[in-house]
Design a protein around this motif. Structure first.
Motif, PDB file in Angstrom:
ATOM      1  N   ASN A  17      10.908   9.777  -2.532  1.00 46.95           N
ATOM      2  CA  ASN A  17      11.828   8.656  -2.317  1.00 46.95           C
ATOM      3  C   ASN A  17      11.185   7.474  -1.604  1.00 46.95           C
ATOM      4  N   VAL A  18       9.976   7.638  -1.072  1.00 42.75           N
ATOM      5  CA  VAL A  18       9.266   6.502  -0.483  1.00 42.75           C
ATOM      6  C   VAL A  18       8.983   5.472  -1.579  1.00 42.75           C
ATOM      7  N   ALA A  19       8.513   5.935  -2.728  1.00 46.14           N
ATOM      8  CA  ALA A  19       8.209   5.024  -3.837  1.00 46.14           C
ATOM      9  C   ALA A  19       9.477   4.349  -4.349  1.00 46.14           C
ATOM     10  N   ILE A  20      10.561   5.078  -4.408  1.00 48.48           N
ATOM     11  CA  ILE A  20      11.830   4.491  -4.864  1.00 48.48           C
ATOM     12  C   ILE A  20      12.270   3.383  -3.908  1.00 48.48           C
ATOM     13  N   ALA A  21      12.159   3.630  -2.616  1.00 47.95           N
ATOM     14  CA  ALA A  21      12.539   2.620  -1.623  1.00 47.95           C
ATOM     15  C   ALA A  21      11.625   1.399  -1.713  1.00 47.95           C
ATOM     16  N   ARG A  22      10.342   1.612  -1.942  1.00 47.86           N
ATOM     17  CA  ARG A  22       9.377   0.500  -2.084  1.00 47.86           C
ATOM     18  C   ARG A  22       9.753  -0.415  -3.239  1.00 47.86           C
ATOM     19  N   VAL A  23       9.959   0.191  -4.409  1.00 44.75           N
ATOM     20  CA  VAL A  23      10.250  -0.576  -5.619  1.00 44.75           C
ATOM     21  C   VAL A  23      11.597  -1.285  -5.486  1.00 44.75           C
ATOM     22  N   THR A  24      12.577  -0.587  -4.949  1.00 44.75           N
ATOM     23  CA  THR A  24      13.911  -1.167  -4.781  1.00 44.75           C
ATOM     24  C   THR A  24      13.876  -2.342  -3.809  1.00 44.75           C
ATOM     25  N   ILE A  39       6.173 -10.103  -0.511  1.00 44.82           N
ATOM     26  CA  ILE A  39       6.850  -8.927  -1.084  1.00 44.82           C
ATOM     27  C   ILE A  39       5.997  -7.673  -0.876  1.00 44.82           C
ATOM     28  N   GLU A  40       4.678  -7.812  -0.977  1.00 49.69           N
ATOM     29  CA  GLU A  40       3.795  -6.676  -0.680  1.00 49.69           C
ATOM     30  C   GLU A  40       3.940  -6.247   0.779  1.00 49.69           C
ATOM     31  N   ASP A  41       4.038  -7.209   1.693  1.00 45.95           N
ATOM     32  CA  ASP A  41       4.247  -6.892   3.110  1.00 45.95           C
ATOM     33  C   ASP A  41       5.552  -6.116   3.304  1.00 45.95           C
ATOM     34  N   ILE A  42       6.605  -6.570   2.639  1.00 44.74           N
ATOM     35  CA  ILE A  42       7.899  -5.886   2.731  1.00 44.74           C
ATOM     36  C   ILE A  42       7.766  -4.456   2.229  1.00 44.74           C
ATOM     37  N   VAL A  44       5.165  -2.504   2.194  1.00 44.97           N
ATOM     38  CA  VAL A  44       4.433  -1.684   3.168  1.00 44.97           C
ATOM     39  C   VAL A  44       5.341  -1.317   4.339  1.00 44.97           C
ATOM     40  N   ALA A  45       6.066  -2.295   4.874  1.00 43.55           N
ATOM     41  CA  ALA A  45       6.957  -2.033   6.016  1.00 43.55           C
ATOM     42  C   ALA A  45       8.038  -1.014   5.648  1.00 43.55           C
ATOM     43  N   ILE A  46       8.617  -1.143   4.463  1.00 45.02           N
ATOM     44  CA  ILE A  46       9.642  -0.195   4.016  1.00 45.02           C
ATOM     45  C   ILE A  46       9.038   1.193   3.846  1.00 45.02           C
ATOM     46  N   SER A  47       7.867   1.270   3.248  1.00 48.62           N
ATOM     47  CA  SER A  47       7.190   2.564   3.086  1.00 48.62           C
ATOM     48  C   SER A  47       6.985   3.251   4.428  1.00 48.62           C
ATOM     49  N   GLU A  48       6.537   2.482   5.406  1.00 47.19           N
ATOM     50  CA  GLU A  48       6.300   3.053   6.733  1.00 47.19           C
ATOM     51  C   GLU A  48       7.597   3.554   7.373  1.00 47.19           C
ATOM     52  N   ALA A  49       8.661   2.766   7.265  1.00 51.01           N
ATOM     53  CA  ALA A  49       9.930   3.154   7.879  1.00 51.01           C
ATOM     54  C   ALA A  49      10.522   4.398   7.217  1.00 51.01           C
ATOM     55  N   ILE A  50      10.506   4.438   5.890  1.00 50.79           N
ATOM     56  CA  ILE A  50      11.042   5.602   5.175  1.00 50.79           C
ATOM     57  C   ILE A  50      10.160   6.831   5.434  1.00 50.79           C
ATOM     58  N   SER A  51       8.844   6.641   5.409  1.00 52.83           N
ATOM     59  CA  SER A  51       7.929   7.753   5.702  1.00 52.83           C
ATOM     60  C   SER A  51       8.151   8.307   7.104  1.00 52.83           C
ATOM     61  N   ASN A  52       8.324   7.413   8.085  1.00 57.55           N
ATOM     62  CA  ASN A  52       8.595   7.872   9.452  1.00 57.55           C
ATOM     63  C   ASN A  52       9.864   8.714   9.517  1.00 57.55           C
ATOM     64  N   ALA A  53      10.907   8.281   8.809  1.00 60.53           N
ATOM     65  CA  ALA A  53      12.164   9.034   8.808  1.00 60.53           C
ATOM     66  C   ALA A  53      11.949  10.435   8.231  1.00 60.53           C
ATOM     67  N   ILE A  54      11.177  10.511   7.159  1.00 59.81           N
ATOM     68  CA  ILE A  54      10.918  11.810   6.522  1.00 59.81           C
ATOM     69  C   ILE A  54      10.031  12.686   7.398  1.00 59.81           C
ATOM     70  N   ILE A  55       8.895  12.132   7.824  1.00 55.32           N
ATOM     71  CA  ILE A  55       7.881  12.912   8.540  1.00 55.32           C
ATOM     72  C   ILE A  55       8.298  13.248   9.962  1.00 55.32           C
ATOM     73  N   HIS A  56       8.770  12.249  10.700  1.00 55.23           N
ATOM     74  CA  HIS A  56       9.072  12.451  12.115  1.00 55.23           C
ATOM     75  C   HIS A  56      10.555  12.726  12.366  1.00 55.23           C
TER      76      HIS A  56
END
Length: 143
Positions: A17-24, A39-42, A44-56
């Motif tokens: 779902n990290v990729a889904i959140a990135r594309v969306t 948009i690339e910056d956005i 990356v930031a979304i990927s990090e936030a979603i990944s943190n929620a999943i991992i941590h």
């Protein structure tokens, strides 16, 4: 500040779902006059936030992540909320290279802060974490 558009999603805490959140988030942000780099910056930031929620946030357990994207006249807001473990010390967690997982680099919040115009983090132990990020469209109008 009138809302021009809003999308709300619930994602399971799985890495796919990290990729889904990135594309969306990229498609949503494209409604504003961001550059390709912004948009690339956005993304990356979304990927990090979603990944943190999943991992941590959820570690190895399954949970739900709420993802809200709101478009205003000259800015976009992204809110990512998990209901997992929470963060004991937010200021420590936002320090470069800090991680509760020795396998991780601890740069998630650093990337979020550097790629977005505002970053706000709220958390309570065993109740979850909310990350709110804003990206402004400087001197641009939203379609």
């Amino acid at each position: 500040m009138a809302v021009k558009n809003e999308v709300k999603m619930n994602l399971y805490s799985v890495s796919e779902n990290v990729a889904i959140a990135r594309v969306t988030s990229a498609a949503f942000a494209a409604q504003a006059e961001f550059t390709v780099n912004e948009i690339e910056d956005i993304k990356v930031a979304i990927s990090e936030a979603i990944s943190n929620a999943i991992i941590h946030g959820y570690r190895s357990s399954m949970g739900t992540i709420e993802f809200v994207m709101t478009l205003y006249e000259d800015w976009v807001e992204f809110i990512i909320t998990d209901f997992g473990h929470g963060i004991e010390d937010i200021s420590l967690a936002r320090q470069p290279s800090f991680s509760t997982d020795p396998e991780r680099m601890g740069l998630g919040f650093v990337f979020m802060e550097s790629f977005m115009d505002e970053l706000h983090v709220e958390s309570a132990v065993n109740q979850g974490t909310t990350v709110r990020m804003i990206k402004r469209c400087e001197q641009k109008s939203v379609h």
